[in-house]
Design a protein around this motif. Sequence first.
Motif, PDB file in Angstrom:
ATOM      1  N   ASN A 114      40.941  27.080  38.589  1.00 44.67           N
ATOM      2  CA  ASN A 114      40.638  28.190  38.225  1.00 44.67           C
ATOM      3  C   ASN A 114      41.100  28.990  39.785  1.00 44.67           C
ATOM      4  OD1 ASN A 114      38.768  28.297  36.008  1.00 44.67           O
ATOM      5  ND2 ASN A 114      38.071  27.122  37.448  1.00 44.67           N
ATOM      6  N   GLY A 115      41.661  30.144  39.616  1.00 46.55           N
ATOM      7  CA  GLY A 115      41.988  31.083  39.902  1.00 46.55           C
ATOM      8  C   GLY A 115      41.440  31.637  41.392  1.00 46.55           C
ATOM      9  N   THR A 116      39.781  31.362  41.314  1.00 52.46           N
ATOM     10  CA  THR A 116      38.929  31.286  42.340  1.00 52.46           C
ATOM     11  C   THR A 116      39.421  30.541  43.087  1.00 52.46           C
ATOM     12  OG1 THR A 116      37.249  32.253  40.526  1.00 52.46           O
ATOM     13  CG2 THR A 116      36.157  32.045  43.212  1.00 52.46           C
ATOM     14  N   ASP A 117      39.540  29.280  42.821  1.00 51.09           N
ATOM     15  CA  ASP A 117      39.548  27.846  44.072  1.00 51.09           C
ATOM     16  C   ASP A 117      41.443  28.729  44.070  1.00 51.09           C
ATOM     17  OD1 ASP A 117      38.120  26.598  42.154  1.00 51.09           O
ATOM     18  OD2 ASP A 117      39.045  25.564  40.589  1.00 51.09           O
ATOM     19  N   ALA A 118      42.208  28.949  43.978  1.00 48.52           N
ATOM     20  CA  ALA A 118      43.426  28.809  45.112  1.00 48.52           C
ATOM     21  C   ALA A 118      43.382  30.381  45.763  1.00 48.52           C
ATOM     22  CB  ALA A 118      44.102  29.950  43.428  1.00 48.52           C
ATOM     23  N   THR A 119      42.254  32.065  45.466  1.00 49.03           N
ATOM     24  CA  THR A 119      42.435  33.005  46.179  1.00 49.03           C
ATOM     25  C   THR A 119      41.637  32.502  46.654  1.00 49.03           C
ATOM     26  OG1 THR A 119      40.647  33.519  44.915  1.00 49.03           O
ATOM     27  CG2 THR A 119      42.228  34.217  44.557  1.00 49.03           C
ATOM     28  N   THR A 120      40.381  31.540  46.667  1.00 53.73           N
ATOM     29  CA  THR A 120      39.514  31.658  48.290  1.00 53.73           C
ATOM     30  C   THR A 120      40.190  30.498  49.457  1.00 53.73           C
ATOM     31  OG1 THR A 120      37.834  31.384  46.700  1.00 53.73           O
ATOM     32  CG2 THR A 120      37.104  30.026  48.417  1.00 53.73           C
ATOM     33  N   TYR A 142      39.897  43.143  41.762  1.00 56.77           N
ATOM     34  CA  TYR A 142      39.316  41.436  41.192  1.00 56.77           C
ATOM     35  C   TYR A 142      39.912  40.177  41.827  1.00 56.77           C
ATOM     36  CZ  TYR A 142      36.599  37.861  38.685  1.00 56.77           C
ATOM     37  OH  TYR A 142      36.145  36.368  38.406  1.00 56.77           O
ATOM     38  N   HIS A 143      39.326  40.038  42.714  1.00 57.28           N
ATOM     39  CA  HIS A 143      39.791  38.426  43.654  1.00 57.28           C
ATOM     40  C   HIS A 143      39.174  37.160  42.888  1.00 57.28           C
ATOM     41  CE1 HIS A 143      43.028  40.533  45.077  1.00 57.28           C
ATOM     42  NE2 HIS A 143      42.421  41.013  45.889  1.00 57.28           N
ATOM     43  N   GLY A 144      37.836  36.999  41.490  1.00 59.39           N
ATOM     44  CA  GLY A 144      37.533  35.353  41.520  1.00 59.39           C
ATOM     45  C   GLY A 144      35.975  36.255  41.250  1.00 59.39           C
ATOM     46  N   ALA A 145      34.868  34.657  40.930  1.00 62.51           N
ATOM     47  CA  ALA A 145      33.687  34.609  40.850  1.00 62.51           C
ATOM     48  C   ALA A 145      33.274  34.762  42.271  1.00 62.51           C
ATOM     49  CB  ALA A 145      33.066  34.587  39.873  1.00 62.51           C
ATOM     50  N   ARG A 195      47.977  47.126  40.428  1.00 63.48           N
ATOM     51  CA  ARG A 195      46.580  47.674  40.712  1.00 63.48           C
ATOM     52  C   ARG A 195      46.447  47.084  39.304  1.00 63.48           C
ATOM     53  NH1 ARG A 195      43.632  52.979  40.865  1.00 63.48           N
ATOM     54  NH2 ARG A 195      41.537  51.616  41.259  1.00 63.48           N
ATOM     55  N   HIS A 196      45.494  46.068  39.031  1.00 65.12           N
ATOM     56  CA  HIS A 196      44.879  45.283  38.017  1.00 65.12           C
ATOM     57  C   HIS A 196      43.331  46.344  37.552  1.00 65.12           C
ATOM     58  CE1 HIS A 196      44.708  41.842  39.147  1.00 65.12           C
ATOM     59  NE2 HIS A 196      45.982  41.666  38.917  1.00 65.12           N
ATOM     60  N   ASP A 197      42.728  47.501  37.406  1.00 66.30           N
ATOM     61  CA  ASP A 197      41.811  46.960  37.463  1.00 66.30           C
ATOM     62  C   ASP A 197      40.367  47.617  36.696  1.00 66.30           C
ATOM     63  OD1 ASP A 197      41.631  46.639  40.499  1.00 66.30           O
ATOM     64  OD2 ASP A 197      40.576  48.707  41.611  1.00 66.30           O
ATOM     65  N   LEU A 226      49.025  37.396  48.475  1.00 64.37           N
ATOM     66  CA  LEU A 226      49.653  37.702  47.404  1.00 64.37           C
ATOM     67  C   LEU A 226      48.359  37.183  45.947  1.00 64.37           C
ATOM     68  CD1 LEU A 226      51.208  40.508  45.540  1.00 64.37           C
ATOM     69  CD2 LEU A 226      52.701  38.825  45.531  1.00 64.37           C
ATOM     70  N   ASP A 227      47.938  37.894  45.453  1.00 65.45           N
ATOM     71  CA  ASP A 227      47.060  37.530  44.167  1.00 65.45           C
ATOM     72  C   ASP A 227      47.637  37.438  43.065  1.00 65.45           C
ATOM     73  OD1 ASP A 227      44.925  36.648  42.474  1.00 65.45           O
ATOM     74  OD2 ASP A 227      43.125  37.510  42.681  1.00 65.45           O
ATOM     75  N   GLU A 228      48.342  36.374  42.031  1.00 59.62           N
ATOM     76  CA  GLU A 228      49.454  36.035  41.062  1.00 59.62           C
ATOM     77  C   GLU A 228      48.276  35.482  40.639  1.00 59.62           C
ATOM     78  OE1 GLU A 228      52.390  37.535  41.397  1.00 59.62           O
ATOM     79  OE2 GLU A 228      53.957  36.875  42.482  1.00 59.62           O
ATOM     80  N   VAL A 229      47.082  35.437  40.150  1.00 62.06           N
ATOM     81  CA  VAL A 229      46.114  34.128  39.078  1.00 62.06           C
ATOM     82  C   VAL A 229      46.489  36.025  37.575  1.00 62.06           C
ATOM     83  CG1 VAL A 229      44.067  34.207  38.345  1.00 62.06           C
ATOM     84  CG2 VAL A 229      44.933  33.635  40.832  1.00 62.06           C
ATOM     85  N   ARG A 230      46.895  37.083  37.870  1.00 64.41           N
ATOM     86  CA  ARG A 230      46.721  37.285  36.410  1.00 64.41           C
ATOM     87  C   ARG A 230      48.357  37.437  36.562  1.00 64.41           C
ATOM     88  NH1 ARG A 230      43.142  42.119  35.293  1.00 64.41           N
ATOM     89  NH2 ARG A 230      41.525  41.110  36.586  1.00 64.41           N
ATOM     90  N   THR A 231      48.814  38.370  37.165  1.00 67.54           N
ATOM     91  CA  THR A 231      50.650  38.284  36.762  1.00 67.54           C
ATOM     92  C   THR A 231      51.508  37.116  37.079  1.00 67.54           C
ATOM     93  OG1 THR A 231      50.594  38.621  39.171  1.00 67.54           O
ATOM     94  CG2 THR A 231      50.484  40.697  38.044  1.00 67.54           C
ATOM     95  N   TRP A 253      47.407  31.611  42.446  1.00 70.69           N
ATOM     96  CA  TRP A 253      48.401  31.286  40.857  1.00 70.69           C
ATOM     97  C   TRP A 253      47.357  30.322  40.141  1.00 70.69           C
ATOM     98  CZ3 TRP A 253      52.970  33.359  40.505  1.00 70.69           C
ATOM     99  CH2 TRP A 253      54.246  33.135  42.152  1.00 70.69           C
ATOM    100  N   SER A 254      47.413  31.142  38.380  1.00 71.58           N
ATOM    101  CA  SER A 254      46.671  30.076  37.737  1.00 71.58           C
ATOM    102  C   SER A 254      47.066  30.556  36.446  1.00 71.58           C
ATOM    103  CB  SER A 254      45.135  30.462  38.495  1.00 71.58           C
ATOM    104  OG  SER A 254      44.217  29.282  37.035  1.00 71.58           O
ATOM    105  N   LYS A 255      46.157  31.347  35.523  1.00 72.81           N
ATOM    106  CA  LYS A 255      46.368  31.711  34.609  1.00 72.81           C
ATOM    107  C   LYS A 255      47.704  30.577  33.221  1.00 72.81           C
ATOM    108  CE  LYS A 255      43.624  35.721  34.457  1.00 72.81           C
ATOM    109  NZ  LYS A 255      42.541  35.820  33.507  1.00 72.81           N
ATOM    110  N   ALA A 256      48.510  31.696  33.537  1.00 71.83           N
ATOM    111  CA  ALA A 256      49.814  31.569  32.949  1.00 71.83           C
ATOM    112  C   ALA A 256      50.489  29.564  33.358  1.00 71.83           C
ATOM    113  CB  ALA A 256      50.353  32.106  32.158  1.00 71.83           C
TER     114      ALA A 256
HETATM  115  C1  PLP Z   1      43.807  38.646  39.959  1.00 73.78           C
HETATM  116  C2  PLP Z   1      42.685  36.991  39.719  1.00 73.78           C
HETATM  117  N1  PLP Z   1      42.238  37.345  40.625  1.00 73.78           N
HETATM  118  C3  PLP Z   1      41.861  35.806  40.497  1.00 73.78           C
HETATM  119  C4  PLP Z   1      40.877  35.937  39.370  1.00 73.78           C
HETATM  120  C5  PLP Z   1      40.355  34.987  39.325  1.00 73.78           C
HETATM  121  O1  PLP Z   1      40.146  33.312  38.257  1.00 73.78           O
HETATM  122  P1  PLP Z   1      39.583  32.155  37.843  1.00 73.78           P
HETATM  123  O2  PLP Z   1      38.924  33.028  36.679  1.00 73.78           O
HETATM  124  O3  PLP Z   1      40.783  31.581  36.832  1.00 73.78           O
HETATM  125  O4  PLP Z   1      38.507  32.075  38.421  1.00 73.78           O
HETATM  126  C6  PLP Z   1      40.736  36.449  38.228  1.00 73.78           C
HETATM  127  C7  PLP Z   1      40.415  36.212  36.856  1.00 73.78           C
HETATM  128  O5  PLP Z   1      40.723  37.295  36.200  1.00 73.78           O
HETATM  129  C8  PLP Z   1      42.162  37.254  38.315  1.00 73.78           C
HETATM  130  O6  PLP Z   1      42.545  37.700  37.619  1.00 73.78           O
END
Ligand code: PLP
Length: 403
Positions: A114-120, A142-145, A195-197, A226-231, A253-256
């Motif tokens: 997951n994206g949270t795995d990557a940012t963490t 937002y950088h994750g949960a 910025r994608h708040d 750089l948090d590329e999870v969404r972009t 990175w994640s998502k796409a």
């Molecule tokens: C910019 C960004 N970083 C991190 C995350 C967290 O990703 P994940 O929900 O896959 O853990 C998201 C999820 O929407 C996000 O948009």
Amino acid sequence: MSKDAALRERAARVIPGGLWGHLRVQGLPPGYPQFFQRAEGCRLWDADGRELIDFMCSWGPVVLGHQDADVEAAAELQRRAGDTMNGPAPVLVELAEHFTGLVAHADWAIFAKNGTDATTTCVTTARAATGRRKLLVAQGAYHGAAPWCTPYPAGVTAEDRAHLLHYRYNDIASLEQAAALAGSDLAAVMVSPFRHDYGVELELPTPEFAQALRAVCDRQGAALILDEVRTGARLDLAGSWECFGVRPDLAAWSKAIANGHALAAVTGSEPWREAAASIFVTGSFWCGAVAMAAALATLRKLQAVDGIAHMRAMGQRLRDGLARQAQAHGFRIRQSGPPQMPLLLFDDDPGVELGSAFCALALQRGVYLHTKHNMFLSVAHRPHDIDRALLATDDAFAVLARR
Ligand SMILES: Cc1ncc(COP(=O)(O)O)c(C=O)c1O
């Protein structure tokens, strides 16, 4: 009772709150379905069989289109050979080679889910490398949960976030202030490519802001993350800030990247490799080979069909159409963000009542939009899909104007 309503009733009994997290439909206008039975290309079918043109793409992961035939064939081939085994499949090395070849700053990669795995993991790597604690993030980003980054306070302790400091996006003075406050304890600065708040206008970075982030990190010996999870895979396969000539040290990175298969990645440059090797990060499914085979197929196809240019063109077609329609029906709207990740807000609509009514009307006419979150285009959106969606939005504007 609709199938969706019946499922929600059953879910409420066995799932806390009916659903966890961001896919909970409560934040959307009435009429939005919670459950879906299938998806193909840029179309979704909800639990009641209603067909919808999808402008959320699973909130980002679906970049080539749902059930892309090439990606699913690669995934299926790997699934028959093996997925979660005692160690990774050869495809891990192939994917790491391909991804680091694609991403300009990357000399190495780690894969997760997951994206949270990557940012963490980025934060942990930066702290391991620097021996420092402080992390700068933009207010409202937002950088994750996980407890260190979730926007919701429930269950989070002050200690979980003790080393977090904030700056304002695109505000160099506030960045300098936060960096000075962190001083010699600054481990990393995290930033999203734009910025994608949630719920506010999307904002592209100024080149000066991107360059200032790089300069602050260089000056203080901290990691630029750089948090590329969404972009990721929607703006530039080489990295979203290549256009500014700004390269991060670490990127999440994640998502796409695997077209809907569960995969995340951390990429890093050479100086951060040793620290990345020193930390202990893992997960039971992090070496799953099917998602990696899907990622390889996704990234190759995106390149082969110039998917990003296509998504941008389709997003622009949608944006131009919506702008024409809003004007014709007497509405003032603001469209922000890159065309392939758009957001539509109405002027003088602080409570998003107009936006909600518009989206509800569009939904009734077979188009799934979002009121407050950036939307997503995919390679599967073709001109006739955009034009079909625009017929629905024209009607939605017309009905809204008569109210
Ligand atoms: C910019 C960004 N970083 C991190 C995350 C967290 O990703 P994940 O929900 O896959 O853990 C998201 C999820 O929407 C996000 O948009």
